[in-house]
Design a protein around this motif. Structure first.
Motif, PDB file in Angstrom:
ATOM      1  N   CYS A 183       0.815  -1.226   0.000  1.00 22.39           N
ATOM      2  CA  CYS A 183       0.000   0.000   0.000  1.00 22.39           C
ATOM      3  C   CYS A 183       0.848   1.274   0.000  1.00 22.39           C
TER       4      CYS A 183
ATOM      5  N   GLU B 139      -0.658  -4.541   6.199  1.00 20.54           N
ATOM      6  CA  GLU B 139      -1.841  -5.266   6.668  1.00 20.54           C
ATOM      7  C   GLU B 139      -1.967  -6.609   5.964  1.00 20.54           C
ATOM      8  N   SER B 140      -1.510  -6.647   4.720  1.00 22.32           N
ATOM      9  CA  SER B 140      -1.725  -7.869   3.942  1.00 22.32           C
ATOM     10  C   SER B 140      -0.625  -8.914   4.151  1.00 22.32           C
TER      11      SER B 140
ATOM     12  N   CYS C 222      -1.735   2.583   5.692  1.00 23.40           N
ATOM     13  CA  CYS C 222      -2.189   1.195   5.799  1.00 23.40           C
ATOM     14  C   CYS C 222      -2.469   0.924   7.280  1.00 23.40           C
ATOM     15  N   ASP C 223      -3.704   0.757   7.573  1.00 24.84           N
ATOM     16  CA  ASP C 223      -4.301   0.548   8.893  1.00 24.84           C
ATOM     17  C   ASP C 223      -3.499   1.049  10.112  1.00 24.84           C
TER      18      ASP C 223
ATOM     19  N   THR D 117      -3.990   2.775  -0.276  1.00 28.91           N
ATOM     20  CA  THR D 117      -4.651   1.942   0.728  1.00 28.91           C
ATOM     21  C   THR D 117      -5.992   1.416   0.204  1.00 28.91           C
ATOM     22  N   CYS D 118      -6.576   0.482   0.940  1.00 27.23           N
ATOM     23  CA  CYS D 118      -7.871  -0.091   0.568  1.00 27.23           C
ATOM     24  C   CYS D 118      -8.863   1.044   0.290  1.00 27.23           C
TER      25      CYS D 118
ATOM     26  N   ALA E  53      -8.192   1.648   7.056  1.00 29.54           N
ATOM     27  CA  ALA E  53      -7.224   2.637   6.572  1.00 29.54           C
ATOM     28  C   ALA E  53      -7.893   3.994   6.370  1.00 29.54           C
TER      29      ALA E  53
HETATM   30 FE1  FES Z   1      -3.095  -1.746   3.293  1.00 29.32          FE
HETATM   31 FE2  FES Z   1      -5.808  -2.337   3.372  1.00 29.32          FE
HETATM   32  S1  FES Z   1      -4.088  -3.680   3.107  1.00 29.32           S
HETATM   33  S2  FES Z   1      -4.793  -0.464   3.628  1.00 29.32           S
END
Ligand code: FES
Length: 574
Positions: free
Chosen positions: A57, A89-90, A125-126, A197-198, A204
């Motif tokens: 991200c 996050e991933s 990212c989160d 980001t998502c 996020a």
């Molecule tokens: Fe990075 Fe959702 S995986 S913001």
């Protein structure tokens, strides 16, 4: 306004004095190819960069750091890029939440130990948003948060897809045998099309919008898509502005107040933001010495309609939100509910930064009298199963489950649960209440996002798409369903969730904000006396530190020794 002098800068202690140590600091800066005119008497700006090869991200952060530097140079500062944990996050296991406090600690100590006068925090990212902000609040130097920006819309087979939310939905269809492997593979290639980001209102975007509502970003920064040319321009503006903030000595303690936290609560509810915010906002506020209770989220939910029509609760995505006017337009609509006198990193009040903001699409950002839900997306439940509370997002659940009694089906570990839900002979009905425990702050460890328990395959094939699920875990901000999360205290430390057995009746009554295990207090006490903590021992290392010091969910999961700000002397320079 009085402006600081070069001699009053923190970095002056490193560079501006005449002693042997300063000789070392200056000569080693010259070693990097800088001349005295580059750094002497100038504010030193840390650019805290959460870029890494393991952070999809933030792939644009190397370039963005250069753009921030451009702004810092333009304004007469000296930029210093400091890499920090990237917390993807991933990729990171078991969960980035385990490391949020480590990044917060790293940021605080990076700022303390170097000759830094102010900082631009690069995150999105989160956990990178609350973590960098928590560390910077505790250090209390001038700072701006630069959000990564959402990625482009996803698509597959002519349909627009949203990060997370649509994946969960299509996974359920795949498990039900309704889509093919080829379709699933096509989705995999189309779900994340750019850096950023998502692009749903997941954790996020919830957290970056909260950062903006707190006054910690440049106006409108959080809704700018990562791939938009406005994003690097915003990055350079952060670089210019932080230099002025240092001269003005505008610090987090001048910006963060109960009023700014209440603004964040309003925005969180208007966005139907992620349940994760209920942990992170509590933790950020406690760093600033501001108490936020779980019930505050519920109280604000009653007052604030959900006006952002964004997935997972609504229809649109972050790029649409930006084009519709973005976060400034949303806050303009909420003006009557916000403390407009709150200060921001611009030096202006929130009200002043909203001047001229307008909504360009009333379906994406709804008028207050045409919301997607009349009250916010948060319910806090209390009862004998959760004496310190638990959280739920009622708009994300099937309405029939908001007042429901059913027998418990209990899982002690994620693996046990994952195996069971694939068992065609599992004794389960749609009325059962699925319980996952030992997934809390210490039990997880780190409260993994396991709270959207997968539904039993046999029920999926019968067309069931939601069931009541209870855990001491968190869930992704892009998840949905009748999931009751963050049960506190957690089972691992002997919370009442540890006493539940298969077949016990549980009642959830969202309108009355209660959660009840149909057992007497004596029976619960007796069972807990017989209960033994699950074997989970961390003999050393970060896991041990975490298990010894993390607070429970309702307190924000910070380390007990990190809460608050200040209190540490400036490093000796000898
Ligand atoms: Fe990075 Fe959702 S995986 S913001």
């Amino acid at each position: 306004m009085t402006r600081r002098t070069p001699e009053s800068l923190r970095s002056h202690r490193w560079f501006g004095v005449e002693d042997l140590r300063a000789f070392g600091h200056r000569s080693r800066t010259l070693q990097m190819g800088y001349g005295p005119e580059d750094f002497m008497g100038k504010p030193v700006v840390a650019i805290i960069n959460t870029w890494s090869d393991a952070q999809p991200c933030h792939q644009h952060f190397r370039q963005r750091a250069d753009e921030i530097k451009r702004g810092v140079w333009q304004a007469g500062g000296f930029p210093v890029e400091l890499p920090a944990l990237s917390l993807s996050e991933s990729w990171v296991k078991p969960t980035t939440m385990l490391y949020r406090n480590l990044l917060a600690l790293e940021v605080e100590e990076l700022l303390r130990s170097h000759p830094i006068d102010g900082a631009v925090l690069m995150g999105g990212c989160d956990k990178t948003t609350p973590a960098t902000i928590m560390g910077a609040i505790s250090m209390n130097l001038p700072m701006i948060f630069m959000p990564a920006g959402p990625m482009m819309r996803a698509h597959y087979g002519g349909q627009i897809l949203g990060s997370g939310s649509d994946v969960w939905k299509f996974w359920a269809e795949k498990e039900a045998g309704a889509i093919t492997d080829q379709q699933w593979n096509d989705m995999e290639a189309g779900i994340a099309r750019s850096h950023g980001t998502c692009m749903t209102m997941g954790t996020a975007s919830t957290m970056t919008c909260i950062a903006e509502a707190l006054g910690l970003t440049l106006p409108g920064a959080t809704s700018i898509p990562a791939a938009d040319a406005a994003h690097p321009r915003m990055a350079a503006s952060c670089g210019r502005r932080i230099v002025d903030m240092i001269w003005e000595d505008l610090k987090p303690s001048d910006i963060l107040t109960r009023q700014s936290v209440e603004n964040a609560l309003v925005v969180h509810n208007a966005l139907a933001g992620s349940t994760n915010a209920m942990i992170h906002l509590v933790a950020m506020a406690r760093r600033a010495g501001i108490e936020v209770k779980l019930t505050d989220f519920d109280d604000f939910a009653q007052k604030v309609p959900v006006i952002a029509n964004l997935r997972p609760s609504g229809a649109w995505l972050m790029e649409d939100f930006h084009i519709a006017g973005g976060i400034r337009a949303l806050m303009k609509r909420l003006e009557g509910l916000l403390h407009l006198e709150a200060r921001t990193v611009t030096g202006k009040t929130l009200g002043e930064t909203l001047e001229g903001a307008a909504v360009y699409n009333d379906d994406v950002i709804r008028p207050l009298d045409k919301p997607i839900a009349a009250s916010g997306g948060t319910a806090i439940l209390y009862g004998n199963l959760a004496p310190h509370g638990c959280v739920m997002k009622p708009p994300a659940a099937e309405p029939r489950l908001l007042s429901h009694t059913g027998p418990a089906i209990v899982f002690d570990t994620y693996d046990e649960m994952a195996k069971a839900v694939n068992d065609p002979d599992l004794d389960v009905t749609p009325d059962h209440v699925m319980v996952l425990r030992n997934a809390g702050p210490i039990g997880g460890p780190g409260m993994p996002e396991w709270g959207m328990l997968p539904l039993p395959k046999k029920l999926l094939r019968e067309g069931v798409r939601d069931m009541l699920r209870i855990s001491d875990a968190r869930m992704s901000g892009t998840s949905y369903g009748a999931c009751i999360l963050h049960v506190s205290p957690e089972a691992h430390i002997g919370g009442p969730l540890a006493a539940v057995r298969n077949g016990d009746l549980i009642t959830v009554d969202v309108p009355n904000r209660s959660i009840h295990l149909h057992l007497s207090d004596e029976e619960i006490t007796e069972r807990l006396e017989l209960w033994k903590p699950p074997a989970r021992d961390y003999p050393r290392g970060y896991y041990r530190l975490f298990a010894q010091h993390v607070r429970q969910a309702h307190e924000g999961c910070d380390f007990d020794f990190l809460e608050g700000a200040g209190g540490i002397p400036e490093p000796e320079i000898h």
